[in-house]
Design a protein around this motif. Structure first.
Motif, PDB file in Angstrom:
ATOM      1  N   GLN A 295       0.829  -1.206   0.000  1.00  0.00           N
ATOM      2  CA  GLN A 295       0.000   0.000   0.000  1.00  0.00           C
ATOM      3  C   GLN A 295       0.863   1.256   0.000  1.00  0.00           C
ATOM      4  OE1 GLN A 295      -3.431   0.547  -0.261  1.00  0.00           O
ATOM      5  NE2 GLN A 295      -2.662   2.653  -0.481  1.00  0.00           N
ATOM      6  N   TYR A 296       1.971   1.210   0.721  1.00  0.00           N
ATOM      7  CA  TYR A 296       2.853   2.376   0.774  1.00  0.00           C
ATOM      8  C   TYR A 296       3.449   2.673  -0.598  1.00  0.00           C
ATOM      9  CZ  TYR A 296       2.496   1.297   5.767  1.00  0.00           C
ATOM     10  OH  TYR A 296       2.025   1.019   7.015  1.00  0.00           O
ATOM     11  N   PHE A 297       3.775   1.622  -1.335  1.00  0.00           N
ATOM     12  CA  PHE A 297       4.270   1.842  -2.693  1.00  0.00           C
ATOM     13  C   PHE A 297       3.170   2.395  -3.591  1.00  0.00           C
ATOM     14  CE2 PHE A 297       7.931  -0.817  -1.560  1.00  0.00           C
ATOM     15  CZ  PHE A 297       8.939  -0.115  -2.192  1.00  0.00           C
ATOM     16  N   ASP A 298       1.940   1.943  -3.384  1.00  0.00           N
ATOM     17  CA  ASP A 298       0.818   2.522  -4.136  1.00  0.00           C
ATOM     18  C   ASP A 298       0.658   4.005  -3.804  1.00  0.00           C
ATOM     19  OD1 ASP A 298       0.294   0.083  -5.290  1.00  0.00           O
ATOM     20  OD2 ASP A 298      -1.344  -0.450  -3.927  1.00  0.00           O
ATOM     21  N   ASP A 299       0.825   4.343  -2.518  1.00  0.00           N
ATOM     22  CA  ASP A 299       0.763   5.745  -2.111  1.00  0.00           C
ATOM     23  C   ASP A 299       1.844   6.564  -2.818  1.00  0.00           C
ATOM     24  OD1 ASP A 299      -1.378   5.387  -0.364  1.00  0.00           O
ATOM     25  OD2 ASP A 299      -0.078   4.943   1.336  1.00  0.00           O
ATOM     26  N   ALA A 300       3.039   5.992  -2.905  1.00  0.00           N
ATOM     27  CA  ALA A 300       4.144   6.687  -3.568  1.00  0.00           C
ATOM     28  C   ALA A 300       3.821   6.930  -5.043  1.00  0.00           C
ATOM     29  CB  ALA A 300       5.429   5.891  -3.422  1.00  0.00           C
TER      30      ALA A 300
ATOM     31  N   GLY B 164      23.336   4.285 -18.438  1.00  0.00           N
ATOM     32  CA  GLY B 164      22.530   3.994 -17.266  1.00  0.00           C
ATOM     33  C   GLY B 164      22.798   4.972 -16.139  1.00  0.00           C
ATOM     34  N   LEU B 165      21.930   4.934 -15.162  1.00  0.00           N
ATOM     35  CA  LEU B 165      22.039   5.830 -14.017  1.00  0.00           C
ATOM     36  C   LEU B 165      23.162   5.400 -13.085  1.00  0.00           C
ATOM     37  CD1 LEU B 165      18.219   6.119 -13.348  1.00  0.00           C
ATOM     38  CD2 LEU B 165      19.705   7.981 -14.101  1.00  0.00           C
ATOM     39  N   SER B 166      23.762   6.376 -12.421  1.00  0.00           N
ATOM     40  CA  SER B 166      24.888   6.090 -11.518  1.00  0.00           C
ATOM     41  C   SER B 166      24.415   5.539 -10.180  1.00  0.00           C
ATOM     42  CB  SER B 166      25.692   7.371 -11.267  1.00  0.00           C
ATOM     43  OG  SER B 166      26.145   7.932 -12.473  1.00  0.00           O
ATOM     44  N   PHE B 167      23.134   5.736  -9.866  1.00  0.00           N
ATOM     45  CA  PHE B 167      22.623   5.355  -8.554  1.00  0.00           C
ATOM     46  C   PHE B 167      21.623   4.219  -8.714  1.00  0.00           C
ATOM     47  CE2 PHE B 167      23.798   9.781  -8.526  1.00  0.00           C
ATOM     48  CZ  PHE B 167      24.584   9.892  -7.386  1.00  0.00           C
ATOM     49  N   SER B 168      21.942   3.081  -8.158  1.00  0.00           N
ATOM     50  CA  SER B 168      21.075   1.920  -8.291  1.00  0.00           C
ATOM     51  C   SER B 168      21.179   1.049  -7.057  1.00  0.00           C
ATOM     52  CB  SER B 168      21.465   1.084  -9.525  1.00  0.00           C
ATOM     53  OG  SER B 168      21.282   1.833 -10.719  1.00  0.00           O
ATOM     54  N   SER B 169      20.095   0.329  -6.790  1.00  0.00           N
ATOM     55  CA  SER B 169      20.083  -0.653  -5.718  1.00  0.00           C
ATOM     56  C   SER B 169      19.076  -1.729  -6.068  1.00  0.00           C
ATOM     57  CB  SER B 169      19.753   0.018  -4.384  1.00  0.00           C
ATOM     58  OG  SER B 169      19.942  -0.883  -3.320  1.00  0.00           O
ATOM     59  N   TRP B 170      18.617  -2.480  -5.104  1.00  0.00           N
ATOM     60  CA  TRP B 170      17.834  -3.673  -5.417  1.00  0.00           C
ATOM     61  C   TRP B 170      16.497  -3.364  -6.075  1.00  0.00           C
ATOM     62  CZ3 TRP B 170      13.393  -5.929  -2.917  1.00  0.00           C
ATOM     63  CH2 TRP B 170      12.840  -5.141  -1.902  1.00  0.00           C
ATOM     64  N   LEU B 171      15.897  -2.205  -5.764  1.00  0.00           N
ATOM     65  CA  LEU B 171      14.623  -1.846  -6.383  1.00  0.00           C
ATOM     66  C   LEU B 171      14.801  -1.130  -7.718  1.00  0.00           C
ATOM     67  CD1 LEU B 171      12.551  -0.678  -3.267  1.00  0.00           C
ATOM     68  CD2 LEU B 171      12.252  -2.779  -4.604  1.00  0.00           C
ATOM     69  N   SER B 172      16.027  -0.989  -8.169  1.00  0.00           N
ATOM     70  CA  SER B 172      16.302  -0.292  -9.426  1.00  0.00           C
ATOM     71  C   SER B 172      16.359  -1.238 -10.621  1.00  0.00           C
ATOM     72  CB  SER B 172      17.633   0.462  -9.337  1.00  0.00           C
ATOM     73  OG  SER B 172      17.600   1.404  -8.311  1.00  0.00           O
TER      74      SER B 172
ATOM     75  N   LEU C  12      17.415   6.544  -3.714  1.00  0.00           N
ATOM     76  CA  LEU C  12      18.653   6.105  -4.378  1.00  0.00           C
ATOM     77  C   LEU C  12      18.634   4.601  -4.642  1.00  0.00           C
ATOM     78  CD1 LEU C  12      21.377   8.318  -2.689  1.00  0.00           C
ATOM     79  CD2 LEU C  12      19.986   8.756  -4.710  1.00  0.00           C
ATOM     80  N   GLY C  13      17.458   4.104  -4.994  1.00  0.00           N
ATOM     81  CA  GLY C  13      17.341   2.713  -5.435  1.00  0.00           C
ATOM     82  C   GLY C  13      16.796   1.768  -4.395  1.00  0.00           C
ATOM     83  N   GLY C  14      16.481   2.279  -3.217  1.00  0.00           N
ATOM     84  CA  GLY C  14      15.933   1.432  -2.165  1.00  0.00           C
ATOM     85  C   GLY C  14      14.592   1.957  -1.700  1.00  0.00           C
TER      86      GLY C  14
END
Length: 390
Positions: free
Chosen positions: A55-60, A228-236, A260-262
């Protein structure tokens, strides 16, 4: 539709029951809708734990869509960071090195990281009326100028730049337009498409009444680096829940830099969502109309304040031309500390400031948001006049 501003003030901003708050340029009180939305999120985490993550991601995503509707861009061109500074830092690490032109009174956040990273930076001067006319900018660009950095509204003087004119100038000369909208986001119209804005940073703290912890970055698709983007993490990455650290299928969109990707700061995003929905309600279901009504409200308040200031001998340093007017009105006085003390004693909250490179605080910055009213102005003017009679 007529907006009942006093009803909104009474229902949404209890902080104004105890003070006259003319400090939106530093940070506005959080609205009740923002507070309630954030508190609900925190209560859920406290009482039941992290059960509503989806739900929080839906809010975002809804918040991202509301911002996109407001500033006229694609939702995936928006990322949620921590503050305006984080947005500028991200941009400085993404862009190729090049020469920057910026106004000399620009807020340090807009330029310091670029200087630190070795960008060549030139500044162009204020006019005598504290404005930055667009017809003067061309006098200061150089052959290798690549970027123009400019606040939509200057933090100290309240000068509001014509974004459409600036965007056309940049487009014509192939400069990249980078706008710091921290002092206008939530209060004044912004159109990244029509005004040819390439990059924009802002926060939810000031005119959007959403508290600390949220930076907004708009980065046009065409400026995403091909590599590609310089900033990435697991959700990227696509299929991020596979939890595969060999998965290098990165999402090459601005939104992939959320947090920043999280995981981003949901509490602040949810507060901003509530405030943007309030603005949409002010606009009778249209967020851009809501912003227009808020702009009209703020301009009417500043006009009233300026007219009553004329009854004093205080020097207004804010450009008075309506085209350049924002929610900030700044006056200069050698007696500024005494005036500030008198205002504070009556619980009238403003900002005591100084010119850059000087320590003597001679500037009084009054910042009006849509929750202010004529009573605030009259009481403030009364204190200013009393101080002058001494």
């Amino acid at each position: 539709m007529n907006v009942n501003w006093n009803k909104i003030r009474k229902e949404q901003f209890p902080a104004l029951e105890n003070s006259i708050y003319l400090k939106a340029a530093g940070g506005s009180p959080m609205s009740k809708v923002g507070y309630d939305a954030s508190l609900k999120y925190l209560t859920e985490l406290h009482i039941v734990g992290d059960l509503f993550w989806d739900q929080y991601f839906d809010d975002a995503e809804l918040t991202r869509q509301l911002i996109a509707n407001y500033i006229n861009c694609k939702p995936h061109e928006i990322a949620f960071l921590m503050n305006t500074s984080s947005g500028m830092n991200v941009i400085a690490h993404i862009l190729e090195r090049g020469r920057i032109l910026y106004p000399e009174g620009e807020f340090p956040t807009s330029i310091l990281i670029f200087k630190k990273l070795g960008f060549k930076c030139d500044k162009y001067p204020l006019e005598s009326d504290n404005s930055y006319p667009l017809d003067k900018i061309s006098n200061y660009v150089k052959e290798d100028t690549k970027y123009i950095i400019h606040s939509h509204v200057q933090y100290l003087t309240g000068f509001k730049q014509n974004l459409g004119g600036l965007g056309n100038f940049c487009k014509k000369n192939k400069y990249i337009s980078i706008i710091n909208a921290t002092q206008s986001f939530g209060a004044f119209p912004i159109d990244t498409t029509q005004e040819k804005i390439d990059i924009l940073v802002a926060s939810g703290l000031k005119w959007a009444c959403s508290g600390y912890g949220l930076g907004i970055l708009y980065l046009n698709d065409r400026l995403i680096p091909k590599e590609g983007l310089s900033f990435s993490s697991w959700l990227s990455v696509k299929d991020s829940f596979s939890m595969d650290n060999d998965n290098l299928n990165f999402i090459n969109q601005t939104k992939a830099m959320d947090g920043l990707g999280g995981t981003p700061n949901f509490a602040s995003i949810i507060a901003l969502k509530a405030n943007l929905l309030l603005i949409k309600e002010i606009g009778n279901g249209n967020i851009r109309e809501g912003i227009k009504r808020i702009r009209k409200r703020i301009i009417n308040l500043t006009q009233s304040f300026i007219e009553q200031l004329k009854e004093t001998n205080l020097k207004i340093i804010t450009p008075l031309d309506i085209e350049y007017r924002s929610g900030i009105i700044t006056i200069e006085s050698e007696n500024a500390k005494s005036i500030f003390s008198d205002l504070s004693a009556k619980n009238i909250q403003i900002s005591l400031r100084n010119y850059p490179k000087t320590k003597n605080k001679t500037l009084l910055r009054f910042a009006f948001n849509y929750y202010n009213n004529e009573d605030d102005i009259e009481e403030t003017i009364s204190i200013l006049k009393s101080n002058q009679k001494r």
